[in-house]
Design an enzyme around this catalytic site. Structure first.
Site, PDB file in Angstrom:
ATOM      1  N   GLU A  99       0.847  -1.210   0.000  1.00  0.00           N
ATOM      2  CA  GLU A  99       0.000   0.000   0.000  1.00  0.00           C
ATOM      3  C   GLU A  99       0.875   1.251   0.000  1.00  0.00           C
ATOM      4  O   GLU A  99       2.089   1.191   0.147  1.00  0.00           O
ATOM      5  CB  GLU A  99      -0.912   0.035   1.233  1.00  0.00           C
ATOM      6  CG  GLU A  99      -2.377  -0.306   0.969  1.00  0.00           C
ATOM      7  CD  GLU A  99      -3.110   0.762   0.166  1.00  0.00           C
ATOM      8  OE1 GLU A  99      -2.469   1.732  -0.288  1.00  0.00           O
ATOM      9  OE2 GLU A  99      -4.323   0.618  -0.035  1.00  0.00           O
ATOM     10  N   ARG A 119      -7.353   1.360  12.411  1.00  0.00           N
ATOM     11  CA  ARG A 119      -5.970   1.664  12.050  1.00  0.00           C
ATOM     12  C   ARG A 119      -5.986   2.714  10.952  1.00  0.00           C
ATOM     13  O   ARG A 119      -7.004   2.930  10.284  1.00  0.00           O
ATOM     14  CB  ARG A 119      -5.227   0.414  11.571  1.00  0.00           C
ATOM     15  CG  ARG A 119      -5.784  -0.204  10.289  1.00  0.00           C
ATOM     16  CD  ARG A 119      -4.844  -1.306   9.794  1.00  0.00           C
ATOM     17  NE  ARG A 119      -5.370  -2.031   8.648  1.00  0.00           N
ATOM     18  CZ  ARG A 119      -5.281  -1.628   7.383  1.00  0.00           C
ATOM     19  NH1 ARG A 119      -4.697  -0.462   7.101  1.00  0.00           N
ATOM     20  NH2 ARG A 119      -5.764  -2.366   6.391  1.00  0.00           N
ATOM     21  N   ASN A 173      -4.940   4.074   7.257  1.00  0.00           N
ATOM     22  CA  ASN A 173      -4.900   3.255   6.050  1.00  0.00           C
ATOM     23  C   ASN A 173      -4.232   3.907   4.846  1.00  0.00           C
ATOM     24  O   ASN A 173      -3.531   3.232   4.113  1.00  0.00           O
ATOM     25  CB  ASN A 173      -6.327   2.852   5.651  1.00  0.00           C
ATOM     26  CG  ASN A 173      -6.350   1.827   4.540  1.00  0.00           C
ATOM     27  OD1 ASN A 173      -5.637   0.841   4.604  1.00  0.00           O
ATOM     28  ND2 ASN A 173      -7.164   2.056   3.518  1.00  0.00           N
ATOM     29  N   GLU A 221     -12.639  -4.826   9.236  1.00  0.00           N
ATOM     30  CA  GLU A 221     -13.413  -4.590   8.008  1.00  0.00           C
ATOM     31  C   GLU A 221     -14.886  -4.933   8.189  1.00  0.00           C
ATOM     32  O   GLU A 221     -15.523  -5.522   7.310  1.00  0.00           O
ATOM     33  CB  GLU A 221     -12.792  -5.368   6.838  1.00  0.00           C
ATOM     34  CG  GLU A 221     -11.336  -5.001   6.594  1.00  0.00           C
ATOM     35  CD  GLU A 221     -10.702  -5.724   5.415  1.00  0.00           C
ATOM     36  OE1 GLU A 221     -11.442  -6.389   4.661  1.00  0.00           O
ATOM     37  OE2 GLU A 221      -9.474  -5.632   5.247  1.00  0.00           O
ATOM     38  N   ASN A 246     -10.346   5.034   1.602  1.00  0.00           N
ATOM     39  CA  ASN A 246      -9.147   5.048   0.766  1.00  0.00           C
ATOM     40  C   ASN A 246      -8.997   6.417   0.138  1.00  0.00           C
ATOM     41  O   ASN A 246      -9.928   7.188   0.041  1.00  0.00           O
ATOM     42  CB  ASN A 246      -9.183   3.943  -0.286  1.00  0.00           C
ATOM     43  CG  ASN A 246      -8.377   2.729   0.152  1.00  0.00           C
ATOM     44  OD1 ASN A 246      -7.156   2.793   0.288  1.00  0.00           O
ATOM     45  ND2 ASN A 246      -9.063   1.609   0.407  1.00  0.00           N
ATOM     46  N   ASP A 252      -9.846   1.057  -4.751  1.00  0.00           N
ATOM     47  CA  ASP A 252      -8.836   1.202  -3.703  1.00  0.00           C
ATOM     48  C   ASP A 252      -8.154   2.553  -3.880  1.00  0.00           C
ATOM     49  O   ASP A 252      -8.768   3.505  -4.336  1.00  0.00           O
ATOM     50  CB  ASP A 252      -7.865   0.020  -3.767  1.00  0.00           C
ATOM     51  CG  ASP A 252      -7.339  -0.395  -2.398  1.00  0.00           C
ATOM     52  OD1 ASP A 252      -6.914   0.502  -1.632  1.00  0.00           O
ATOM     53  OD2 ASP A 252      -7.339  -1.590  -2.088  1.00  0.00           O
TER      54      ASP A 252
END
Length: 295
Positions: free
Chosen positions: A20, A103, A105, A124, A151, A200
């Site tokens: 990521e 958390r 991201n 999730e 995202n 994403d």
């Protein structure tokens, strides 16, 4: 409309569980990115082929450069200073101490040097994630309604529009921003069929178009600022998490991918899952900006 001049090729076979947060850092002409689940920070220098990795003290969603040196890292515990020279992570601020299951991201820096980042439910399940802006006084300002997995964010070239993604909902939102960073309005720009892949991490190019990775979608898409699908690039792996522009002329697109969620059979069919990829496009990205506000 851009024309892709090459197909994606793997440039680092590291098999990330959840690659990521790729970002091109101009000051050292290298791409930085993370593997959230393995708790690693990676640096790739395409000119020399040099590859370096650091251990993080928790799940790390992004590292972004700070003016004057070093980085800010988004860990599960909150924002930290990261010094590659020593490998040290120093806590700065925890935006969600009341949400231990969340958390951080994904993140970006706008043209004014402000850090924007998102949080999400690590399991999730719950709609507990928000987009935040790091304010000049060092506090974190929540800027969007809560969703499960945020995202982005990303910004239009003139900084007037904030884009952020509700991944599980398949929605790309466009928010009008005030000069002070306040969100004035929000609209759904793109509504995707998640059966074709979950949207994403986004990145914006010099024409204001959005490149969006597709998790479980085997590709990446380029959309116009009006939400029109312009282009699709296919990958040899299913989970594309985020793209970043880099290279000498800003036309190289790097893409992180993930092996997360793949069965043993799927993993065998996708030996490059989790690798770092690159390809070329005719339209460059926006110049990189370092964090200068709130730090």
């Amino acid at each position: 409309m851009s024309v892709v001049t090459s197909q994606p090729v793997s440039v680092w076979s590291l098999g990330a569980t959840l690659g990521e947060g790729p970002v091109w850092v101009a000051r050292d002409a290298a791409l930085w990115f993370v593997d959230i689940k393995k708790q690693h920070v990676h640096r790739y220098d395409p000119a020399s082929g040099s590859r370096q990795s650091w251990d993080a003290p928790g799940q790390c969603g992004f590292v972004l450069p700070v003016a004057g040196g070093g980085f800010i890292a988004g860990l599960q515990q909150g924002l930290h200073r990261f010094d590659p020279a020593t490998g040290a992570f120093t806590p700065l601020v925890a935006p969600e101490p009341h949400l231990p299951g969340n958390r951080l991201n994904d993140g970006t820096v706008d043209s004014q040097g402000r850090l924007w980042f998102g949080s999400m439910d690590d399991a999730e399940i719950a709609d507990s994630g928000s987009i935040y802006r790091l304010a000049a006084d060092g506090t974190c300002v929540a800027s969007t309604p809560k969703v499960c997995i945020t995202n982005g964010p990303a910004h239009s070239p003139d900084g007037s529009v904030l884009y952020h993604i509700d991944t599980l909902g398949g929605r790309v939102h466009a928010c009008a921003l005030g000069a002070d960073g306040s969100v004035r309005s929000s609209d759904v720009l793109i509504a995707m069929d998640v059966a074709e892949g979950y949207p994403d991490g986004p990145v914006v190019d010099a024409e204001g178009c959005l490149w969006i990775g597709l998790f479980a979608g085997w590709g990446a898409r380029r959309y116009s600022p009006k939400g029109e699908l312009l282009e699709t690039v296919r990958f040899p792996v299913a989970n594309i998490t985020k793209l970043a522009f880099g290279g000498a002329d800003g036309t190289t697109l790097f893409a992180t991918t993930a092996a997360k969620g793949l069965s043993d059979a799927e993993r065998a069919q996708q030996p490059q899952a989790g690798d770092l990829f690159q390809f070329s496009a005719s339209v460059p990205g926006l110049p990189g900006v370092e964090i200068a506000v709130g730090v």
